[in-house]
Design a protein around this motif. Structure first.
Motif, PDB file in Angstrom:
ATOM      1  N   ARG A   1       0.839  -1.188   0.000  1.00 51.88           N
ATOM      2  CA  ARG A   1       0.000   0.000   0.000  1.00 51.88           C
ATOM      3  C   ARG A   1       0.880   1.246   0.000  1.00 51.88           C
ATOM      4  O   ARG A   1       1.701   1.406  -0.894  1.00 51.88           O
ATOM      5  CB  ARG A   1      -0.974  -0.045   1.176  1.00 51.88           C
ATOM      6  N   ASP A   2       0.727   2.128   0.990  1.00 53.55           N
ATOM      7  CA  ASP A   2       1.466   3.395   0.988  1.00 53.55           C
ATOM      8  C   ASP A   2       2.656   3.402   1.934  1.00 53.55           C
ATOM      9  O   ASP A   2       3.065   4.460   2.408  1.00 53.55           O
ATOM     10  CB  ASP A   2       0.515   4.545   1.353  1.00 53.55           C
ATOM     11  N   SER A   3       3.210   2.234   2.230  1.00 55.85           N
ATOM     12  CA  SER A   3       4.355   2.162   3.138  1.00 55.85           C
ATOM     13  C   SER A   3       5.443   1.261   2.579  1.00 55.85           C
ATOM     14  O   SER A   3       5.182   0.364   1.782  1.00 55.85           O
ATOM     15  CB  SER A   3       3.930   1.625   4.510  1.00 55.85           C
ATOM     16  N   CYS A   4       6.662   1.521   3.045  1.00 57.70           N
ATOM     17  CA  CYS A   4       7.812   0.672   2.758  1.00 57.70           C
ATOM     18  C   CYS A   4       8.232   0.026   4.075  1.00 57.70           C
ATOM     19  O   CYS A   4       8.240   0.685   5.114  1.00 57.70           O
ATOM     20  CB  CYS A   4       8.970   1.503   2.221  1.00 57.70           C
ATOM     21  N   TYR A   5       8.589  -1.246   4.026  1.00 60.92           N
ATOM     22  CA  TYR A   5       8.961  -1.991   5.224  1.00 60.92           C
ATOM     23  C   TYR A   5      10.340  -2.604   5.039  1.00 60.92           C
ATOM     24  O   TYR A   5      10.668  -3.102   3.971  1.00 60.92           O
ATOM     25  CB  TYR A   5       7.949  -3.099   5.508  1.00 60.92           C
ATOM     26  N   TYR A   6      11.122  -2.558   6.121  1.00 58.99           N
ATOM     27  CA  TYR A   6      12.450  -3.155   6.118  1.00 58.99           C
ATOM     28  C   TYR A   6      12.486  -4.234   7.197  1.00 58.99           C
ATOM     29  O   TYR A   6      12.200  -3.961   8.364  1.00 58.99           O
ATOM     30  CB  TYR A   6      13.510  -2.093   6.416  1.00 58.99           C
ATOM     31  N   PHE A   7      12.818  -5.459   6.816  1.00 58.99           N
ATOM     32  CA  PHE A   7      12.952  -6.575   7.753  1.00 58.99           C
ATOM     33  C   PHE A   7      14.448  -6.815   7.959  1.00 58.99           C
ATOM     34  O   PHE A   7      15.126  -7.276   7.040  1.00 58.99           O
ATOM     35  CB  PHE A   7      12.300  -7.835   7.196  1.00 58.99           C
ATOM     36  N   SER A   8      14.950  -6.508   9.141  1.00 60.61           N
ATOM     37  CA  SER A   8      16.387  -6.668   9.381  1.00 60.61           C
ATOM     38  C   SER A   8      16.750  -8.148   9.437  1.00 60.61           C
ATOM     39  O   SER A   8      15.909  -8.998   9.735  1.00 60.61           O
ATOM     40  CB  SER A   8      16.797  -5.982  10.683  1.00 60.61           C
ATOM     41  N   LYS A   9      17.998  -8.410   9.178  1.00 55.45           N
ATOM     42  CA  LYS A   9      18.518  -9.767   9.281  1.00 55.45           C
ATOM     43  C   LYS A   9      19.454  -9.913  10.474  1.00 55.45           C
ATOM     44  O   LYS A   9      19.757 -11.015  10.893  1.00 55.45           O
ATOM     45  CB  LYS A   9      19.218 -10.145   7.982  1.00 55.45           C
ATOM     46  N   VAL A  10      19.902  -8.792  11.017  1.00 54.14           N
ATOM     47  CA  VAL A  10      20.754  -8.821  12.206  1.00 54.14           C
ATOM     48  C   VAL A  10      19.895  -8.602  13.447  1.00 54.14           C
ATOM     49  O   VAL A  10      18.726  -8.239  13.335  1.00 54.14           O
ATOM     50  CB  VAL A  10      21.869  -7.753  12.131  1.00 54.14           C
ATOM     51  N   LYS A  11      20.479  -8.810  14.611  1.00 54.36           N
ATOM     52  CA  LYS A  11      19.738  -8.675  15.860  1.00 54.36           C
ATOM     53  C   LYS A  11      20.337  -7.570  16.721  1.00 54.36           C
ATOM     54  O   LYS A  11      21.562  -7.471  16.837  1.00 54.36           O
ATOM     55  CB  LYS A  11      19.765  -9.991  16.637  1.00 54.36           C
ATOM     56  N   LYS A  12      19.455  -6.746  17.290  1.00 50.38           N
ATOM     57  CA  LYS A  12      19.854  -5.686  18.204  1.00 50.38           C
ATOM     58  C   LYS A  12      18.780  -5.555  19.270  1.00 50.38           C
ATOM     59  O   LYS A  12      17.673  -6.055  19.107  1.00 50.38           O
ATOM     60  CB  LYS A  12      20.003  -4.348  17.471  1.00 50.38           C
TER      61      LYS A  12
END
Length: 164
Positions: A58-69
């Motif tokens: 829809r009207d958003s961009c999503y980033y799924f990280s691969k590292v952990k913090k």
């Protein structure tokens, strides 16, 4: 022999055109179906706006990280990307993310004072239950089709969200 040579040249030309078209095209991450589609970067404007490694819905961009913090470091990363940790703002977005059977990811909700869960932008949410089994769990996690409370110091991947 002549026919074989002509067919060979024709095959090479087709291969060259295919490579040129592949270079001209870019991968566009659209979500949901299909998750990855090819689109012409010069003519298909639905692919413009989200950076590489981000997924558009829809009207958003999503980033799924691969590292952990931890939660605070995850929030800082999103901020450096001109984004924020995922804020589920409506029922369509809620249904989308609660329908994804993913491992734990930080999202933008906290319950710092024990006064109730709020999103990173200060808004509250309705119709979402947060599972918690400890009073020291103050940060929100999207975990296998549910929202779960967790200690903010646990290293986990995260989801950032921003406008294209």
């Amino acid at each position: 022999k002549i026919i074989a040579v002509i067919l060979g040249i024709f095959c090479l030309l087709l291969l060259g055109v295919s490579v040129a078209l592949a270079i001209k095209r870019k991968t566009c991450n659209l979500w949901p179906e299909p998750l990855y589609v090819f689109c012409d970067s010069f003519t298909d404007h639905s692919c413009l706006g989200c950076p590489d490694q981000w997924v558009q819905y829809r009207d958003s961009c999503y980033y799924f990280s691969k590292v952990k913090k931890d939660w605070n470091s995850s929030q800082e990363f999103c901020s450096t990307q001109d984004s924020e940790l995922l804020i589920i703002s409506d029922t369509r977005e809620r249904d989308l993310f609660l329908g994804i059977p993913i491992e734990a990811h930080w999202i933008g909700m906290t319950n710092v004072n024990g006064s109730g869960w709020v999103w990173e932008d200060g808004s509250t949410f309705n119709d979402i239950k947060v599972h918690s089994n400890s009073p020291v769990q103050h940060c929100g996690v999207l975990l296998k089709e549910a929202l779960q409370a967790s200690s903010c110091e646990v290293p986990l991947p995260w989801i950032c969200e921003k406008s294209p």
